[in-house]
Design a protein around this motif. Sequence first.
Motif, mmCIF file in Angstrom:
data_model
loop_
_atom_site.group_PDB
_atom_site.id
_atom_site.type_symbol
_atom_site.label_atom_id
_atom_site.label_comp_id
_atom_site.label_asym_id
_atom_site.label_seq_id
_atom_site.Cartn_x
_atom_site.Cartn_y
_atom_site.Cartn_z
ATOM 1 N N LYS A 1 -50.811 29.477 -5.775
ATOM 2 C CA LYS A 1 -49.609 29.713 -6.554
ATOM 3 C C LYS A 1 -48.377 29.904 -5.673
ATOM 4 C CE LYS A 1 -47.915 32.502 -10.356
ATOM 5 N NZ LYS A 1 -48.188 33.603 -11.270
ATOM 6 N N HIS A 2 -48.466 30.716 -4.647
ATOM 7 C CA HIS A 2 -47.318 31.034 -3.805
ATOM 8 C C HIS A 2 -47.464 30.485 -2.393
ATOM 9 C CE1 HIS A 2 -45.762 33.668 -6.893
ATOM 10 N NE2 HIS A 2 -46.958 34.241 -6.985
ATOM 11 N N ALA A 3 -48.166 29.387 -2.251
ATOM 12 C CA ALA A 3 -48.420 28.821 -0.916
ATOM 13 C C ALA A 3 -47.125 28.399 -0.235
ATOM 14 C CB ALA A 3 -49.374 27.641 -1.009
ATOM 15 N N TYR A 4 -46.187 27.840 -0.988
ATOM 16 C CA TYR A 4 -44.941 27.376 -0.398
ATOM 17 C C TYR A 4 -44.182 28.539 0.235
ATOM 18 C CZ TYR A 4 -40.347 25.270 0.035
ATOM 19 O OH TYR A 4 -39.154 24.817 0.531
ATOM 20 N N LYS A 5 -44.094 29.666 -0.455
ATOM 21 C CA LYS A 5 -43.391 30.835 0.082
ATOM 22 C C LYS A 5 -44.104 31.382 1.311
ATOM 23 C CE LYS A 5 -41.484 32.305 -4.317
ATOM 24 N NZ LYS A 5 -41.452 33.336 -5.353
ATOM 25 N N ILE A 6 -45.425 31.422 1.278
ATOM 26 C CA ILE A 6 -46.194 31.920 2.419
ATOM 27 C C ILE A 6 -45.994 31.017 3.630
ATOM 28 C CG2 ILE A 6 -48.527 32.355 3.286
ATOM 29 C CD1 ILE A 6 -49.260 33.123 0.366
ATOM 30 N N ILE A 7 -46.003 29.712 3.405
ATOM 31 C CA ILE A 7 -45.819 28.759 4.502
ATOM 32 C C ILE A 7 -44.419 28.893 5.103
ATOM 33 C CG2 ILE A 7 -45.651 26.293 5.056
ATOM 34 C CD1 ILE A 7 -47.949 25.901 2.983
ATOM 35 N N ILE A 8 -43.410 29.067 4.268
ATOM 36 C CA ILE A 8 -42.041 29.240 4.758
ATOM 37 C C ILE A 8 -41.927 30.514 5.587
ATOM 38 C CG2 ILE A 8 -39.638 29.673 4.064
ATOM 39 C CD1 ILE A 8 -40.496 26.759 3.797
ATOM 40 N N ILE A 9 -42.505 31.608 5.100
ATOM 41 C CA ILE A 9 -42.461 32.881 5.835
ATOM 42 C C ILE A 9 -43.166 32.742 7.185
ATOM 43 C CG2 ILE A 9 -43.320 35.251 5.828
ATOM 44 C CD1 ILE A 9 -42.770 35.240 2.768
ATOM 45 N N LEU A 10 -44.344 32.121 7.181
ATOM 46 C CA LEU A 10 -45.066 31.929 8.439
ATOM 47 C C LEU A 10 -44.325 30.988 9.385
ATOM 48 C CD1 LEU A 10 -48.766 31.761 7.205
ATOM 49 C CD2 LEU A 10 -47.734 33.523 8.638
ATOM 50 N N ALA A 11 -43.636 29.988 8.851
ATOM 51 C CA ALA A 11 -42.856 29.075 9.691
ATOM 52 C C ALA A 11 -41.701 29.815 10.360
ATOM 53 C CB ALA A 11 -42.337 27.906 8.864
ATOM 54 N N VAL A 12 -41.048 30.714 9.632
ATOM 55 C CA VAL A 12 -39.955 31.505 10.212
ATOM 56 C C VAL A 12 -40.505 32.444 11.285
ATOM 57 C CG1 VAL A 12 -38.241 33.294 9.709
ATOM 58 C CG2 VAL A 12 -38.463 31.321 8.195
ATOM 59 N N ILE A 13 -41.628 33.091 10.992
ATOM 60 C CA ILE A 13 -42.260 33.975 11.980
ATOM 61 C C ILE A 13 -42.620 33.183 13.234
ATOM 62 C CG2 ILE A 13 -44.339 35.334 12.460
ATOM 63 C CD1 ILE A 13 -44.202 36.246 9.500
ATOM 64 N N ASN A 14 -43.191 31.991 13.047
ATOM 65 C CA ASN A 14 -43.545 31.143 14.193
ATOM 66 C C ASN A 14 -42.318 30.765 15.008
ATOM 67 O OD1 ASN A 14 -46.328 31.003 13.886
ATOM 68 N ND2 ASN A 14 -46.158 29.401 12.349
ATOM 69 N N ALA A 15 -41.238 30.392 14.338
ATOM 70 C CA ALA A 15 -40.021 30.001 15.042
ATOM 71 C C ALA A 15 -39.478 31.163 15.866
ATOM 72 C CB ALA A 15 -38.969 29.515 14.043
ATOM 73 N N VAL A 16 -39.469 32.356 15.287
ATOM 74 C CA VAL A 16 -38.969 33.526 16.006
ATOM 75 C C VAL A 16 -39.862 33.836 17.210
ATOM 76 C CG1 VAL A 16 -38.631 36.027 15.822
ATOM 77 C CG2 VAL A 16 -37.773 34.515 14.029
ATOM 78 N N LEU A 17 -41.171 33.800 17.014
ATOM 79 C CA LEU A 17 -42.090 34.098 18.112
ATOM 80 C C LEU A 17 -42.013 33.054 19.224
ATOM 81 C CD1 LEU A 17 -45.263 35.326 16.219
ATOM 82 C CD2 LEU A 17 -43.781 36.669 17.694
ATOM 83 N N ILE A 18 -41.948 31.794 18.852
ATOM 84 C CA ILE A 18 -41.900 30.723 19.847
ATOM 85 C C ILE A 18 -40.597 30.779 20.636
ATOM 86 C CG2 ILE A 18 -41.764 28.211 20.153
ATOM 87 C CD1 ILE A 18 -43.809 28.021 17.809
ATOM 88 N N LEU A 19 -39.471 30.942 19.929
ATOM 89 C CA LEU A 19 -38.182 31.032 20.626
ATOM 90 C C LEU A 19 -38.088 32.299 21.475
ATOM 91 C CD1 LEU A 19 -35.701 29.722 17.924
ATOM 92 C CD2 LEU A 19 -36.269 28.656 20.100
ATOM 93 N N GLY A 20 -38.577 33.406 20.946
ATOM 94 C CA GLY A 20 -38.565 34.647 21.708
ATOM 95 C C GLY A 20 -39.402 34.551 22.963
ATOM 96 N N ASN A 21 -40.580 33.962 22.844
ATOM 97 C CA ASN A 21 -41.453 33.778 23.999
ATOM 98 C C ASN A 21 -40.818 32.835 25.020
ATOM 99 O OD1 ASN A 21 -43.896 34.053 25.500
ATOM 100 N ND2 ASN A 21 -44.582 32.088 24.681
#
Length: 87
Positions: free
Chosen positions: A60-80
């Motif tokens: 049901k909410h897969a799109y929102k979960i994927i967007i949240i995880l994509a933002v988290i990934n972007a922050v972690l990758i750029l921060g690293n």
Amino acid sequence: MLPCLNKKLFGLDCMGCGMQRSIALILDGDFVAAFQMYPAIYSLIAMLSIIFLNYFRNFKHAYKIIIILAVINAVLILGNFIYKTFY
């Protein structure tokens, strides 16, 4: 291990440097060292798992979960990347 072409040509780490070694560490069972090598590895695995599972069974909410995880990934990758480059 495959060498990083960016590091070989330009002498700088790329944003994916450490991912291959991190996966190898996970397969060896060294989960803490895998996180230290590439902090975004677990959120990437979670995001790819959600995408894979959503392909076969729509959540049901897969799109929102994927967007949240994509933002988290972007922050972690750029921060690293910034941390490895400047510190």
